[in-house]
Design an enzyme around this catalytic site. Structure first.
Site, mmCIF file in Angstrom:
data_model
loop_
_atom_site.group_PDB
_atom_site.id
_atom_site.type_symbol
_atom_site.label_atom_id
_atom_site.label_comp_id
_atom_site.label_asym_id
_atom_site.label_seq_id
_atom_site.Cartn_x
_atom_site.Cartn_y
_atom_site.Cartn_z
ATOM 1 C CG ASP A 1 34.981 38.403 54.069
ATOM 2 O OD1 ASP A 1 35.043 39.637 54.031
ATOM 3 O OD2 ASP A 1 35.803 37.689 54.678
ATOM 4 C CD GLU B 1 36.053 42.058 51.298
ATOM 5 O OE1 GLU B 1 36.305 42.952 52.121
ATOM 6 O OE2 GLU B 1 36.316 40.868 51.509
#
Length: 696
Positions: free
Chosen positions: A324, A379
């Site tokens: 993330d 990401e």
């Protein structure tokens, strides 16, 4: 592969040299990265062969450390740690008189930190393996987890899929009940659905413990603890083992980009300083997220984070990670206020945080060396070149990046444009605009769009009529008809053209009719919207099952033909006036007609392989919420007539011309001419996927 990067050759060499330097230092000082990344076996609390307990913490700014808990009736001074070099502290607890460990399984502990300012702080070990919160309590407690019979996996890890079809899931919302769902519920009730749908990978969100449920798991407080709100560590291990038994790999949504600001049950100010695991403010604070930022240049922070990855791989048998917030990690500006135009100068120079970049290279190198089938997904919204190239090339070593522009494009289209104003060229550009040789995960809608304040694709298409007009026992309204057909077409187009992998967020496969809203003060702590209503699929009287069935058969078709693992598609038509898209990929041909009011007779489309084609998947079938107007016995024959860059072509006949039909096809020949010429006749696959969008 990309001559434009020649200008930045020195940057790539520098990154690689920094990686090599880290690996050399690990070898010299720690005996190599294998040993270094197993530090979860020495830090925190470790039971020794004689049942004594060995405690180790890193608290460089602390004046003194003590251990307290149920085992010593919460005496704050009876069990001091001994200070060692490099800011480490150690404590040994001998066994009790009966030979059992001094701290019992499932009893509470705290680290008491005395600061140089004279403050006394109560902290949870950063290496704690299990933390819980009592009902109505605010702060989590460190609970010693040492079960007498730990769960032992039965099934081996599946091989890395060649075509990655990801089901992104949140355990807590994976039930129709208005409560926090459990690992056990997911294992029993959700895994079989995922298997039936044809997904071969699960991406689990919100597993790393987070004090604030509504953070979606992105404000982590305990990095080595699986969230106790869903159950025990052993139940999570059983979930992953059950997934493996079904041939499904499981990825952890790992948050190493930032950490919660919590102090009493988080990493923040663990040793009383404003740094420790993080940079001192302002560098160590994220201005938008309200969280702390790791110091990736610190040796002990590297130990903590790399061991954290190893812990999840070894202890729980995860198969990889979705990292993330990679954009925030890569740049000192964290992506704030940067539009990322694509100019290469944006990806190199002083704005790049080399410490975190090298950490990501190191993490990928170690993971892929120790676990060759490990999958890592980044990401990143910036488009950093070589993000998904090997570290030996100066890349960061990820397997995939998320194609984050695609869901934004679909939402923009549905919010701002009428159907007749769709820009076909712009859609194709968005779906194909990715770096050659760097794999992407395509998805039509993100989990953020399911949250309250935004809308899923189904909600943008059908809105409030989803509450009243989704019965299969009544004729479809114009809005439901349009929404059903476009929902399928958008997802199929994204699946076929958008990347080398595909992702779906839990519930979106059947057009979940509610937004997602976690319990909070603003909704009176309600769980009504913090759930996925799988019960809507338990009846064939609602059209949600029709969308579910199409998603299932779309994935099964990909499993059969493997277009995600094939080279990028060849787009032979993107006709603005006709709103027609034609492309071939993986020995199959897709044809889409997005025109809102026009059907076509004898429409010529380009194909690579000559032969006979038949319908494989047809969204106009009754079972998918269509009208059943296409004859599946129809055979389409090619002609040796070059068209739109392909050597062969054929005419597609749409039956029932009184209806306005939007169409999408995937085609393949029965016989391959080149094989016939070599004397080998090989039966090929019938694959023609038809997807329709009907207007009345």
């Amino acid at each position: 592969m990309d001559p434009c990067l020649k200008t930045y050759e020195k940057d790539f060499k520098r990154r690689y040299e920094l990686l090599q330097k880290q690996l050399f230092q690990l070898e010299e000082t720690e005996g190599g990265f294998d040993r270094f990344t197993r530090s979860y076996k020495t830090f925190g609390v470790q039971r020794q062969p004689d049942d004594s307990l060995f405690f180790t913490e890193w608290a460089p700014a602390a004046e003194a450390l003590f251990l307290t808990g149920d085992f010593n009736e919460w005496n704050k001074f009876s069990h001091p740690y001994t200070k060692k070099e490099f800011g480490k502290w150690e404590l040994v607890l001998p066994p009790k008189h009966d030979g059992t460990p001094a701290v019992d399984h499932k009893t509470k502990l705290k680290v008491v930190v005395h600061t140089k300012k004279g403050d006394r702080l109560y902290r949870i070990s950063p290496w704690a393996k299990y933390v819980t919160r009592e009902e109505k309590a605010v702060v989590y407690d460190w609970v010693h987890w040492d079960p007498p019979q730990p769960y032992t996996p039965i099934h081996p890890r599946p091989k890395k899929p060649t075509s990655l079809r990801i089901y992104e899931a949140h355990v807590g919302i994976a039930s129709s009940e208005a409560n926090v769902a459990s690992y056990a519920n997911f294992t029993i009730n959700v895994l079989p659905r995922i298997k039936e749908l044809g997904y071969n990978c699960i991406q689990l969100m919100a597993i790393m413990e987070h004090a604030y449920y509504a953070s979606f798991g992105y404000q982590v407080t305990s990095y080595f603890a699986a969230s106790s709100r869903f159950g025990t560590p052993e139940e999570l291990k059983q979930l992953i083992d059950a997934a493996h038994s079904m041939g499904i790999v499981v990825l952890l949504d790992v948050v190493h980009s930032h950490a919660s600001k919590n102090t009493e049950d988080g990493l923040n100010c663990f040793d009383g300083s404003d740094s420790c695991f993080f940079h001192s403010p302002p560098r160590g604070e994220h201005s938008l997220w309200g969280s702390r930022l790791f110091n990736y240049g610190s040796w002990e922070v590297l130990r903590f984070l790399l061991s954290n990855l190893r812990w999840w791989m070894e202890e729980y048998c995860f198969d990889g990670f979705r990292f993330d917030g990679v954009t925030s990690m890569l740049y000192h500006h964290h992506g704030i206020g940067s539009g990322f135009s694509g100019d290469y100068s944006e990806y190199f120079g002083l704005q790049v945080d080399e410490d975190s970049l090298v950490y990501l290279m190191l993490a990928n190198h170690i993971l892929h060396t120790l676990y060759p089938d490990c999958i890592t997904v980044a990401e990143d919204v910036s488009g950093m070149p070589a993000l998904c190239r090997g570290v030996e090339e100066g890349g960061l070593g990820f397997d995939y990046r998320l194609a984050m522009a695609i869901p934004d494009k679909w939402i923009q289209i549905l919010k701002e444009l009428k159907d007749e104003d769709w820009d076909i060229g712009d859609i194709i550009h968005t779906l194909t605009n990715r770096r050659y040789g760097e794999k992407c995960i395509a998805y039509a809608e993100s989990h953020d769009q399911a949250l309250v304040g935004d809308k899923s694709l189904a909600f943008w298409l059908m809105d409030k009529e989803m509450y009243t007009n989704m019965s299969s026992q009544i004729p479809m309204t114009a809005i439901i008809d349009r929404g059903m057909q476009l929902h399928k077409m958008i997802r199929l187009l994204t699946h076929g053209l958008g990347g080398e992998g595909y992702l779906n967020f839990i519930g979106n496969e059947f057009g979940h009719p509610e937004w997602l809203d976690f319990p909070r003060e603003g909704n009176n702590q309600s769980y009504h919207y913090a759930r996925r209503q799988f019960n809507l699929l338990d009846t064939d009287q609602l059209r949600y099952y029709q969308l579910y069935a199409f998603d299932r058969d779309m994935n099964r078709a990909e499993e059969e033909y493997g277009w995600l693992a094939a080279p990028p598609a060849f787009v032979s038509a993107k006709h603005e006036e006709d709103k027609v898209i034609v492309f071939d990929r993986g020995h199959v041909v897709f044809i889409f007609n997005f025109h809102p009011s026009k059907s076509f007779q004898d429409y010529r489309v380009a194909v690579e392989a000559p032969g006979k084609y038949k319908i494989k998947l047809d969204s106009d079938e009754d079972q998918y919420g269509g009208h059943g107007r296409l004859d599946h016995n129809t055979e389409f024959y090619t002609e040796p007539r070059p068209f739109n860059g392909r050597p062969n072509s054929m005419q597609v006949i749409l039956q029932r011309p009184s209806f306005v039909v939007n169409i999408a096809l995937i085609l393949h020949t029965f016989f391959n001419i080149s094989d016939i010429l070599t004397g080998v006749i090989r039966k090929a696959l019938d694959d023609c996927i038809l997807s329709e969008h009907i207007w009345t």
